[in-house]
Structure formats: C-alpha cells, structure tokens
Scaffold this active site. Structure first.
Site, PDB file in Angstrom:
ATOM      1  N   GLU A 127       0.768  -1.426  -0.322  1.00 17.07           N
ATOM      2  CA  GLU A 127      -0.213  -0.028  -0.275  1.00 17.07           C
ATOM      3  C   GLU A 127       1.307   1.373   0.256  1.00 17.07           C
ATOM      4  OE1 GLU A 127      -2.638  -0.736   3.278  1.00 17.07           O
ATOM      5  OE2 GLU A 127      -3.393  -2.274   2.575  1.00 17.07           O
ATOM      6  N   ASN A 168       2.068  -5.349  -2.616  1.00 14.41           N
ATOM      7  CA  ASN A 168       1.035  -5.277  -3.254  1.00 14.41           C
ATOM      8  C   ASN A 168      -0.292  -4.533  -2.699  1.00 14.41           C
ATOM      9  OD1 ASN A 168      -0.888  -7.844  -2.087  1.00 14.41           O
ATOM     10  ND2 ASN A 168      -1.369  -6.919  -0.171  1.00 14.41           N
ATOM     11  N   HIS A 205     -10.204  -6.184  -2.972  1.00 16.91           N
ATOM     12  CA  HIS A 205     -11.313  -5.544  -1.368  1.00 16.91           C
ATOM     13  C   HIS A 205     -12.695  -5.717  -2.676  1.00 16.91           C
ATOM     14  CE1 HIS A 205      -9.452  -7.256   1.839  1.00 16.91           C
ATOM     15  NE2 HIS A 205      -8.840  -6.010   1.524  1.00 16.91           N
ATOM     16  N   GLU A 234      -6.336 -10.352  -0.780  1.00 13.98           N
ATOM     17  CA  GLU A 234      -7.024 -10.312  -0.076  1.00 13.98           C
ATOM     18  C   GLU A 234      -8.367 -10.620  -0.351  1.00 13.98           C
ATOM     19  OE1 GLU A 234      -5.527  -6.813   2.387  1.00 13.98           O
ATOM     20  OE2 GLU A 234      -3.400  -7.704   1.878  1.00 13.98           O
ATOM     21  N   ASP A 236     -12.311 -10.284  -0.946  1.00 18.47           N
ATOM     22  CA  ASP A 236     -13.518 -10.545  -0.707  1.00 18.47           C
ATOM     23  C   ASP A 236     -14.613  -9.386  -1.728  1.00 18.47           C
ATOM     24  OD1 ASP A 236     -12.796  -7.827   0.903  1.00 18.47           O
ATOM     25  OD2 ASP A 236     -12.792  -8.698   2.421  1.00 18.47           O
TER      26      ASP A 236
HETATM   27  O1  G3I Z   1      -5.639  -8.340  18.556  1.00 15.98           O
HETATM   28  C1  G3I Z   1      -5.980  -6.368  19.078  1.00 15.98           C
HETATM   29  C2  G3I Z   1      -6.215  -6.687  20.662  1.00 15.98           C
HETATM   30  O2  G3I Z   1      -5.550  -7.214  21.536  1.00 15.98           O
HETATM   31  C3  G3I Z   1      -7.273  -4.966  21.031  1.00 15.98           C
HETATM   32  O3  G3I Z   1      -8.490  -5.453  22.761  1.00 15.98           O
HETATM   33  C4  G3I Z   1      -8.157  -4.639  20.107  1.00 15.98           C
HETATM   34  C5  G3I Z   1      -9.009  -3.229  20.477  1.00 15.98           C
HETATM   35  O4  G3I Z   1      -8.711  -2.444  18.991  1.00 15.98           O
HETATM   36  O5  G3I Z   1      -7.719  -5.000  18.737  1.00 15.98           O
HETATM   37  C6  G3I Z   1      -6.299  -5.762  18.543  1.00 15.98           C
HETATM   38  O6  G3I Z   1      -5.869  -5.737  17.093  1.00 15.98           O
HETATM   39  C7  G3I Z   1      -6.910  -5.831  15.972  1.00 15.98           C
HETATM   40  C8  G3I Z   1      -6.468  -6.612  14.755  1.00 15.98           C
HETATM   41  O7  G3I Z   1      -6.869  -6.327  13.808  1.00 15.98           O
HETATM   42  C9  G3I Z   1      -7.071  -8.095  14.919  1.00 15.98           C
HETATM   43  O8  G3I Z   1      -8.083  -7.870  15.559  1.00 15.98           O
HETATM   44  C10 G3I Z   1      -6.705  -4.291  15.313  1.00 15.98           C
HETATM   45  O9  G3I Z   1      -7.247  -3.241  16.415  1.00 15.98           O
HETATM   46  C11 G3I Z   1      -6.908  -4.471  14.502  1.00 15.98           C
HETATM   47  O10 G3I Z   1      -7.006  -2.469  13.604  1.00 15.98           O
HETATM   48  C12 G3I Z   1      -6.648  -4.982  13.282  1.00 15.98           C
HETATM   49  O11 G3I Z   1      -6.894  -4.628  11.985  1.00 15.98           O
HETATM   50  C13 G3I Z   1      -6.508  -5.784  10.508  1.00 15.98           C
HETATM   51  C14 G3I Z   1      -6.036  -4.556   9.795  1.00 15.98           C
HETATM   52  O12 G3I Z   1      -5.640  -5.265   8.701  1.00 15.98           O
HETATM   53  C15 G3I Z   1      -5.482  -3.266  10.662  1.00 15.98           C
HETATM   54  O13 G3I Z   1      -4.821  -2.321   9.472  1.00 15.98           O
HETATM   55  C16 G3I Z   1      -7.569  -6.345   9.832  1.00 15.98           C
HETATM   56  O14 G3I Z   1      -8.321  -6.960  11.502  1.00 15.98           O
HETATM   57  C17 G3I Z   1      -6.944  -7.277   8.691  1.00 15.98           C
HETATM   58  O15 G3I Z   1      -8.032  -7.832   8.434  1.00 15.98           O
HETATM   59  C18 G3I Z   1      -6.897  -5.899   7.716  1.00 15.98           C
HETATM   60  O16 G3I Z   1      -5.916  -6.363   6.195  1.00 15.98           O
HETATM   61  C19 G3I Z   1      -5.527  -5.289   5.606  1.00 15.98           C
HETATM   62  C20 G3I Z   1      -3.653  -6.464   5.314  1.00 15.98           C
HETATM   63  O17 G3I Z   1      -3.197  -5.958   5.967  1.00 15.98           O
HETATM   64  C21 G3I Z   1      -3.430  -4.769   4.268  1.00 15.98           C
HETATM   65  N1  G3I Z   1      -4.750  -4.787   3.413  1.00 15.98           N
HETATM   66  C22 G3I Z   1      -6.277  -3.996   3.631  1.00 15.98           C
HETATM   67  C23 G3I Z   1      -6.646  -5.418   4.875  1.00 15.98           C
HETATM   68  C24 G3I Z   1      -8.037  -4.863   5.640  1.00 15.98           C
HETATM   69  O18 G3I Z   1      -8.184  -4.128   6.068  1.00 15.98           O
END
Ligand code: G3I
Length: 304
Positions: A127, A168, A205, A234, A236
């Site tokens: 990105e 990516n 996406h 990725e 969806d």
């Molecule tokens: O693990 C912590 C937890 O301990 C905490 O209590 C909670 C409260 O916010 O957060 C948890 O972490 C979260 C993590 O996902 C695991 O669930 C983060 O806040 C959250 O920001 C994170 O989101 C991820 C996101 O990337 C972050 O940028 C998504 O799961 C994940 O699917 C998403 O994936 C991205 C790719 O890496 C890049 N392309 C886009 C894609 C979708 O956004």
C-alpha cells in the site's frame, strides 16, 4: 475436484485464506481451513508491530502458530507484510530519515531471514501508493526517499533468495484508475532496471466504492505482460446471494484466463471472520455453511 484448494491445484494454482492465530482453537474454523485451502496468509501476525514490537526484539510466536499449522497441513504461506506505513510499532512511528531507513531494512532482513524456506511469497511492500492522483502515499517511509521500495525489495531478495517478492496494494484492479497506472509504471521501471520483483498482489477488496471492474482481466494481463506473476491476495466481495456469487465466479475466471495469475487468497473464512464490521463478503456464513458464493467459486475453478 470438490474443494477450493484441490480445484485450484488442478490448474497449478493455490487457493488460500487469511488466518488469525487466535482462531486456530476454533474447531469449525480449522475444519474448513484444513478441508478447503492449500495456502494461508497470516492476517496480522507477520506485520511489523507484531514481529518487532520493540526495536531489534523480534517475536514470532503467533506467526509461528500459523506457519507451523500450514506446514503440517502441506499449505503454502504468503508472508504479509515486511514494509508498510500502517501497523508500525510505536518506536518505528516516531522514527524518520536515515535511522528509519536502516531500521526498516533491518526489519525486512531479519523477518525474511527467519522464515527463509518457509514462506513462498512475500508481500515486501504494502500500500505505498496514494488513493488518488497517481503518486506515492505520504508516510514516514516515503519521506526517507523515493527509493525506499526498491531498497526493501533488494534486502528481501538477499535475505530469502528463493521466495517470490510481491508489491501488494488495493484499488489497482481497475485498469483506468490512476493508482493502477502508477503501480504499473513502477513495476515496469523495476523490471527495466533489474530491481528484484516477481509479482504484483491485487488485494481485490470489492465494494460499492471500488466494485469489481469489467476490465479486471485486462489489468491482470497487463501486469503479467511485464514479466511478473499476479496474485489475488485479499479477495472479498460486498453483497449477497447470486449477485455476489456471480462476481466471485468472474474473478476466478479472470485469474484462470491469465497464465501468470497463479493464486487467489480470500481475506477470511466465514463472514464473521471478516475485517469488515458488517456485511457478508466471504464464502462461508457465520456458522461455517457454504454460501452461493462458495459454490460459484468452486464451479469456476473447475471450469478451468
Ligand atoms: O489484537 C488487538 C486486541 O488486543 C485489542 O484489544 C483490539 C482493540 O482494538 O485490537 C486488536 O488488534 C486489531 C487487529 O486487527 C486484530 O483483530 C487491530 O485493532 C485492528 O486494527 C486490526 O485490523 C486489521 C487491519 O488489517 C489493520 O490494518 C485486520 O484484522 C486485517 O484484516 C486488516 O488487513 C488489511 C491488510 O493487512 C492489508 N490490506 C487491507 C486489509 C483490510 O484492512
């Protein structure tokens, strides 16, 4: 064949999913994972904040849970992601200039070295382009100099010479969009100058703001013509029912039509596993049942 992975394998491709380490204790989740998929991408566990929470202190525990599961099941692992403006640990967020450049390269080197031989494809850089206008995204990494992307690719190649190295991004699916053209121009330049890049990952996406474009196959073909593989990394698709199913089928058919489109990854297993807070963008419902989108995807894979 009767599963996504086996059907993709029949044409030499993989069919993967994003996996979260903390769901590996969910038997419904793991049952579908092991039955249907032959590749995984750690959803968050290989990101910079997860693997280097303190500078030079590397933690691979959660990533290893996914990698070890995948290896035991004979699945490929896509590594995601070595360099990114987002999900940086606090120490990195506050760095800049030459110190940040060398910390970034150290991170790339250490993580790629740790997984040498276990990760078949790395998202080296994720990105890095702006959403509009056709330029680079502003970030602390970009402000270290425009050559930061190629420096990351060279470091990754040195650390893990056997892995395929991908750039990516999202919203590079529609051939007419400025962001797509900007990434294309960078990849062409890298190939011309011998910067080590092997593939382009199209996140894909799809939603109402960035729908599946009718020229998706053209985009895949044009990137592939530069001499790189293309992977759908990725996937969806917002929506439901037969409309959603038909779009999944179109994506699969577009990939199968391009020899260098060598794999598809969906960004989660059940709708309830999706990063999207609401919506039903995946192939299995919250109970783990196959949706119409699943059947359409499987049928399209088998039509190749
Ligand atoms: O693990 C912590 C937890 O301990 C905490 O209590 C909670 C409260 O916010 O957060 C948890 O972490 C979260 C993590 O996902 C695991 O669930 C983060 O806040 C959250 O920001 C994170 O989101 C991820 C996101 O990337 C972050 O940028 C998504 O799961 C994940 O699917 C998403 O994936 C991205 C790719 O890496 C890049 N392309 C886009 C894609 C979708 O956004």
């Amino acid at each position: 064949a009767t599963t996504l992975g086996a059907s993709a394998a029949a044409t030499g491709r993989y069919f993967g999913t994003a996996v979260a380490a903390n769901k590996l204790s969910d038997s419904t989740y793991v049952g579908i994972l092991d039955r249907e998929f032959n590749a995984v991408t750690p959803e968050n566990e290989m990101k910079i904040d997860a693997t280097e929470p303190q500078q030079n202190q590397f933690t691979f525990t959660n990533a290893d849970r996914i990698v070890n599961h995948a290896i035991a099941q004979g699945m490929k692992v896509r590594g995601h992601t070595l360099a990114w403006h987002s999900q940086q640990p606090g120490w990195m967020q506050s760095m800049e200039g030459a110190a940040l450049r060398s910390a970034m390269l150290n991170h790339v080197t250490r993580v790629a070295t740790n997984y040498r031989g276990k990760v078949f494809t790395w998202d080296v850089v994720n990105e890095a382009f702006a959403d509009s206008g056709g330029g680079r995204r502003d970030s602390n990494l970009q402000r270290t100099g425009n050559d930061w992307i190629e420096a990351a690719f060279r470091a990754a190649r040195t650390a893990d010479p056997g892995a395929k190295l991908c750039y990516n991004d999202y919203n590079i699916d529609n051939w007419t969009w400025a962001k797509t053209q900007a990434v294309y121009t960078m990849v062409r330049d890298f190939k011309t100058r011998g910067v080590p890049i092997d593939c382009v990952g199209l996140q894909s996406h799809f939603n109402s703001g960035s729908p599946y474009p009718g020229n998706y196959r053209t985009t895949l073909e044009n990137f592939a013509a530069l001499g790189v593989d293309v992977q759908i990394t990725e996937l969806d698709i917002e929506g439901s029912g037969q409309t959603q199913a038909a779009t999944y089928a179109n994506v699969v058919k577009d990939c199968l039509a391009v020899a260098r489109c060598n794999g598809i990854t969906v960004w989660g297993i059940r709708d309830s596993d999706s990063w999207r807070a609401s919506g039903t963008p995946l192939l299995f419902d919250g109970s783990g049942n196959k949706k119409a989108a699943y059947t359409a995807t499987l049928d399209a894979l088998n039509s190749g």
